[in-house]
Design an enzyme around this catalytic site. Structure first.
Site: not given
Ligand code: MRU
Length: 366
Positions: A53-55, A90, A202, A243, A253-254
């Site tokens: 996970r994470g963009a 996603r 996370q 993201d 973002n999250k």
């Molecule tokens: O749902 P996730 O864990 O994929 O969400 C991740 C985030 O929101 C991060 O802050 C974002 O992807 C930036 S990662 C460098």
């Protein structure tokens, strides 16, 4: 970055030359489990189930997923089907679509027998480029931290971050954490307030774990504590990842990031967003047009953790029958963002600010 003292990346090609290794992030911090992806379906599952996970890491995994798909069938139809399938896993992180389109542009003009090898080498380049961009984000962000440290005569710079925009969310270094790692390594005293980041935690399970591995001082806080700590002057700087950033600087973002930006704005705390260019969606101006992932309410109703006997288990935290809503992301308007930290430097969160760093995108952003 280091994992149990060993240099590590979040995604790699295995010694067999074709299968792909990733860390199962659903098991961290309690267990370090590596997973082997041998098919496009494995890659799609890893993205959907949030083993990765994470963009940026979602993008890198999708690129390898496409290579795995082309290894089985390199026809035009298979290519189109694989892209469509991987893209739908996603919706919010634009890096997923960026990486698929990037690989498509490389392989589509080629003869079918050359496509899989070309996709593998492009996927590796995407990983290497992401690591280098994150390293550069760190060098630019380091100067912001250094300036605050100088103003505080070397007293620890307190940085608040949300979710995990660390190396586990990327290939190496991270986006929001890269300036922190660079500052720590340069001998600047830093301390990080880590938002736990409900519902999937996370921050607690990944960011705190990363910072612990690297020896960066940090304190885990509940998501609701950030505003209070800003009011009491205990936060010097907020750095988060993203993201998707629109051409005008709105930031997805999250979930919960927006509330931190509001609190930072109200308290005069600088709020920076760190990202590589692969997270900018030049086709969208308005953050309201960013698709927001709606996730299962089960993530709100249950929490996973390690119990006293050492086993990993999920626990109900609400009465049976409680309804839950679970939007995965929110949008922070550009006006609440002090600036972007990118691989090309720091800019204001405006169209002109972004174009000052990426002038070649002037037409795309018009
Ligand atoms: O749902 P996730 O864990 O994929 O969400 C991740 C985030 O929101 C991060 O802050 C974002 O992807 C930036 S990662 C460098």
């Amino acid at each position: 970055m280091k994992l149990h003292g060993q240099a590590a990346r979040t995604i790699w090609l295995n010694a067999d030359g074709w299968s792909v290794g990733v860390i199962d992030q659903t098991r961290l911090p309690h267990e370090l489990v590596k997973v082997t992806l041998t098919s496009m379906a494995d890659a799609a599952h890893a993205i959907k189930s949030m083993q990765v996970r994470g963009a940026p890491l979602i993008g890198a995994t999708a690129a390898y997923g496409l290579a795995l798909a082309l290894r089985d069938d390199a026809s035009d139809t298979a290519l189109a089907d694989a892209i469509a399938h991987l893209a739908e896993q996603r919706p919010t992180a634009v890096n997923l679509r960026w990486a698929l389109e990037d690989v498509r542009q490389v392989v589509q003009p080629l003869a079918q027998e050359a496509r899989a090898a070309a996709a593998y080498s492009r996927a590796l380049m995407i990983c290497d480029e992401d690591a280098e961009m994150c390293r550069r984000i760190g060098l630019h962000g380091l100067e912001l931290i250094r300036a605050i440290s100088a103003r505080k005569s070397g007293a620890p710079v307190n940085i608040l971050t949300h979710c995990n925009a660390g190396w586990l969310a990327c290939v190496d270094w991270g986006t929001a954490t890269s300036p922190i790692y660079h500052a720590h390594d340069a001998g600047i005293a830093v301390h990080v307030f880590v938002d736990e980041t409900r519902p999937r935690n996370q921050g607690a399970s990944l960011t705190a774990f990363e910072l612990l591995q690297h020896g960066v001082p940090h304190t885990l806080i509940v998501d609701n504590a950030g505003g209070h700590l800003m009011q009491t002057g205990e936060v010097d700087l907020v750095i988060v990842g993203t993201d998707r950033v629109t051409a005008c600087g709105d930031v997805a973002n999250k979930i919960g990031t927006y509330l931190k930006a509001l609190a930072a704005h109200d308290n005069g705390v600088p709020f920076y967003v760190a990202m590589p260019h692969t997270t900018i969606d030049w086709s969208i101006d308005n953050g309201a047009d960013i698709p927001i992932e709606e996730r299962s309410g089960d993530e709100v109703l249950r929490m996973q953790g390690r119990s006293a006997d050492g086993s990993i288990a999920a626990f109900d935290i609400a009465a049976p029958g409680t309804r839950a809503r679970n939007p995965g992301f929110d949008v922070t308007p550009a006006r609440l963002v002090t600036g972007f930290i990118t691989e090309r430097g720091v800019c204001r969160a405006t169209r002109d600010g972004l174009l000052s760093l990426y002038p070649e995108r002037r037409e795309a952003a018009a």
